[in-house]
Structures are given as C-alpha cells and as structure tokens.
Design an enzyme around this catalytic site. Structure first.
Site, PDB file in Angstrom:
ATOM      1  N   ASP A   1     -38.282  68.923  47.229  1.00 30.27           N
ATOM      2  CA  ASP A   1     -38.606  69.508  45.938  1.00 30.27           C
ATOM      3  C   ASP A   1     -37.946  70.871  45.777  1.00 30.27           C
ATOM      4  O   ASP A   1     -37.514  71.494  46.738  1.00 30.27           O
ATOM      5  CB  ASP A   1     -40.119  69.554  45.690  1.00 30.27           C
ATOM      6  CG  ASP A   1     -40.871  70.453  46.637  1.00 30.27           C
ATOM      7  OD1 ASP A   1     -42.100  70.305  46.714  1.00 30.27           O
ATOM      8  OD2 ASP A   1     -40.257  71.312  47.295  1.00 30.27           O
TER       9      ASP A   1
ATOM     10  N   ASN B   1     -39.374  78.666  35.975  1.00 31.66           N
ATOM     11  CA  ASN B   1     -39.910  78.520  34.620  1.00 31.66           C
ATOM     12  C   ASN B   1     -40.378  79.853  34.055  1.00 31.66           C
ATOM     13  O   ASN B   1     -40.138  80.174  32.884  1.00 31.66           O
ATOM     14  CB  ASN B   1     -41.063  77.519  34.612  1.00 31.66           C
ATOM     15  CG  ASN B   1     -40.586  76.079  34.692  1.00 31.66           C
ATOM     16  OD1 ASN B   1     -39.486  75.758  34.272  1.00 31.66           O
ATOM     17  ND2 ASN B   1     -41.421  75.210  35.244  1.00 31.66           N
TER      18      ASN B   1
ATOM     19  N   HIS C   1     -39.075  77.314  30.325  1.00 34.06           N
ATOM     20  CA  HIS C   1     -39.228  75.908  30.707  1.00 34.06           C
ATOM     21  C   HIS C   1     -37.982  75.074  30.399  1.00 34.06           C
ATOM     22  O   HIS C   1     -37.680  74.120  31.131  1.00 34.06           O
ATOM     23  CB  HIS C   1     -40.448  75.306  30.005  1.00 34.06           C
ATOM     24  CG  HIS C   1     -41.740  75.804  30.562  1.00 34.06           C
ATOM     25  ND1 HIS C   1     -42.337  75.256  31.676  1.00 34.06           N
ATOM     26  CD2 HIS C   1     -42.555  76.827  30.172  1.00 34.06           C
ATOM     27  CE1 HIS C   1     -43.463  75.890  31.952  1.00 34.06           C
ATOM     28  NE2 HIS C   1     -43.618  76.856  31.052  1.00 34.06           N
TER      29      HIS C   1
ATOM     30  N   ASP D   1     -36.011  72.742  32.934  1.00 28.95           N
ATOM     31  CA  ASP D   1     -35.584  71.353  32.712  1.00 28.95           C
ATOM     32  C   ASP D   1     -34.127  71.171  33.089  1.00 28.95           C
ATOM     33  O   ASP D   1     -33.741  70.159  33.690  1.00 28.95           O
ATOM     34  CB  ASP D   1     -35.784  70.973  31.241  1.00 28.95           C
ATOM     35  CG  ASP D   1     -37.254  70.825  30.863  1.00 28.95           C
ATOM     36  OD1 ASP D   1     -38.107  70.795  31.773  1.00 28.95           O
ATOM     37  OD2 ASP D   1     -37.532  70.748  29.653  1.00 28.95           O
TER      38      ASP D   1
ATOM     39  N   GLU E   1     -41.349  68.555  40.172  1.00 27.16           N
ATOM     40  CA  GLU E   1     -40.079  69.033  40.713  1.00 27.16           C
ATOM     41  C   GLU E   1     -39.755  68.365  42.038  1.00 27.16           C
ATOM     42  O   GLU E   1     -38.955  68.862  42.824  1.00 27.16           O
ATOM     43  CB  GLU E   1     -40.106  70.556  40.882  1.00 27.16           C
ATOM     44  CG  GLU E   1     -41.077  71.072  41.917  1.00 27.16           C
ATOM     45  CD  GLU E   1     -42.452  71.413  41.348  1.00 27.16           C
ATOM     46  OE1 GLU E   1     -43.132  72.236  41.968  1.00 27.16           O
ATOM     47  OE2 GLU E   1     -42.834  70.854  40.302  1.00 27.16           O
TER      48      GLU E   1
ATOM     49  N   ARG F   1     -26.060  67.910  53.349  1.00 29.11           N
ATOM     50  CA  ARG F   1     -24.989  67.995  52.367  1.00 29.11           C
ATOM     51  C   ARG F   1     -25.561  68.186  50.957  1.00 29.11           C
ATOM     52  O   ARG F   1     -25.064  69.012  50.182  1.00 29.11           O
ATOM     53  CB  ARG F   1     -24.124  66.735  52.417  1.00 29.11           C
ATOM     54  CG  ARG F   1     -22.895  66.818  51.519  1.00 29.11           C
ATOM     55  CD  ARG F   1     -21.933  65.682  51.775  1.00 29.11           C
ATOM     56  NE  ARG F   1     -22.463  64.408  51.347  1.00 29.11           N
ATOM     57  CZ  ARG F   1     -22.627  63.356  52.135  1.00 29.11           C
ATOM     58  NH1 ARG F   1     -22.333  63.440  53.428  1.00 29.11           N
ATOM     59  NH2 ARG F   1     -23.086  62.217  51.658  1.00 29.11           N
TER      60      ARG F   1
END
Length: 255
Positions: free
Chosen positions: A124, A132, A137, A141, A175, A195
């Site tokens: 994540d 954010n 926000h 995104d 996320e 990677r």
C-alpha cells in the site's frame, strides 16, 4: 462491405485457419456449423462482431454453402461494459478485489495440484492520508492511478497480448494493491517487488501544476505445501507488509 468478397478476407489472422476449417466442415455434413464469435474489420475505423452459421444447400445440381451473419456488436459491447464494471476498479482501471480473489483462488488451487510455484505481493501507499491532506483528494486519486502506470512498465510481458501469462495487479482496498505471480518463486518475487517499489519511488506524479512523489511498502510470500487456500498466503503477506511498515516503510519484506 462484404458483398462480392469472402468473409475470411475480414477475419483476423489468428483465427483465419480455424474459420477456414469450419467452412470446409460445412461442405461435408448436413447439420449447420456454428462459428465462434468473430471480429470483422472492414476498415481501420469499422469493427463489427458477428455470429456466423453456415449450412450446406443444393443449388442447381451443385453444393453451395449458405452463410448467415448475425450482427452482435451491440450485445458484445454491452457485455464488455458489464464485465468491466464487475471486475475492474472504477478509479484506476485495474482489476478490483473481486476479480483478484476469484482468479488467485483458481491459480492457487491449480498450483497446489500441479506442485508449481505461486507468489503473492500485497502493498500500500505510504502515508496516503498525508498525500490527500497536503495536495487534495484529486491529487491522491492521481497517485493511485500512477501505480497502474508503473506496473504496466514493469510487467514481464510489455506486449498486452502476452500479459495473460503474467501476474495481475488489483486494487483491493483504498490505497492497498495486490499482485499475484503464477509460476514465480519467492526469490524471483522479491526481485519483481523491489523493481516495482523502486519504480514507484522514482515516478514523479504531475497534477495541476503539482509535482510530487510517493512510496509504497510491500509484503510478499509464496505458496507452500502446507497451504490449503489463498487465505493462507494473504495472511502471511499481510504480516510481512506490517513488518515493512514497522521497519520504516518504502521497503520489501517477505514472510
């Protein structure tokens, strides 16, 4: 567009031989022959999907083949749209959690049966709330969308037609993302994870005049003989992910 031409003139090369065989079968049997759904391209900007049925008929002392074409383009496009909504994440365009779980469960079952390798990565975005709060926000995104761009640049098969043989990326939470890697052992999975991690770190996100970077923490594991189902791998990958966070984030940990 088809008048005076042969149907096979507009069939993609990959299936032309199979379609030709079906035509020949039509001459040798009484029952109609059903073709699979066929994509016809009569010019670069005009693609139609058709259902084809052929049947043998007597005609003035000789045998001819009647070809029935049913245009199913609208049905095909609606079905594709429905499948996209069912299996794809609306924001990022990558696969969603439902698709990921269904596909990974099948692959795990197959790998257990065939005694082949299978690895799972869960990761994540680090400090995503801060992204954010700092940039907004919509910028957040854009950061999530960038994950897909980075993955597409780091798959084993850059050719989209070959990617079914590669791993799959899915957004499985806000996320949080996951990648399954069939036929990949743990050591190779570490290389893939590192990677992707470094590429995420190096990728600059540009949004409405803003330039910023993100990082991600990775947990990974591989299939073991004692595993019974996908949940066993998810549990270990989650443990490794939490360890990566505790050790400073922006790193890869294996369990």
């Amino acid at each position: 567009d088809l008048v005076g031409r042969h149907l096979l003139d507009y069939v993609e090369n990959e299936i032309r031989s199979d379609c030709s065989d079906l035509f020949m079968r039509s001459f040798n049997q009484d029952a109609p022959v059903q073709f699979p759904q066929i994509k016809l391209t009569t010019d670069p900007d005009k693609t139609r999907y058709v259902k084809v049925t052929t049947g043998r008929l007597p005609w003035e002392g000789t045998t001819v083949i009647q070809i029935l074409l049913e245009d199913i383009t609208e049905l095909k496009l609606k079905a594709d749209e429905l499948e996209n909504l069912t299996f794809n994440d609306v924001l990022t365009g990558t696969y969603n959690r439902r698709y990921f779980i269904e596909q990974a469960e099948q692959l795990v079952a197959h790998a257990l049966m065939e005694n082949t390798s299978f690895s799972l990565l869960i990761f994540d975005v680090d400090w995503f709330k801060k992204v954010n709060d700092t940039f907004g926000h919509l910028a957040g995104d854009e950061a999530l969308k960038s994950i897909v761009e980075v993955w597409n640049q780091n798959t084993r098969h850059l050719d989209e037609k070959k990617r079914d043989a590669d791993g799959k990326l899915a957004r499985i939470g806000g996320e949080e993302f996951a990648i399954f890697l069939p036929d990949i052992d743990l050591e190779t999975a570490k290389i893939v994870a590192e990677r992707v991690r470094s590429s995420i770190e190096d990728h600059t996100i540009q949004f409405e005049g803003l330039d910023f970077n993100i990082t991600a923490s990775f947990g990974l594991t591989d299939l073991r003989p004692s595993d019974k189902k996908l949940d066993d791998l998810i549990r270990r990958a989650d443990i490794a992910l939490y360890r990566a966070k505790e050790m400073g984030r922006n790193r890869v940990e294996a369990e």
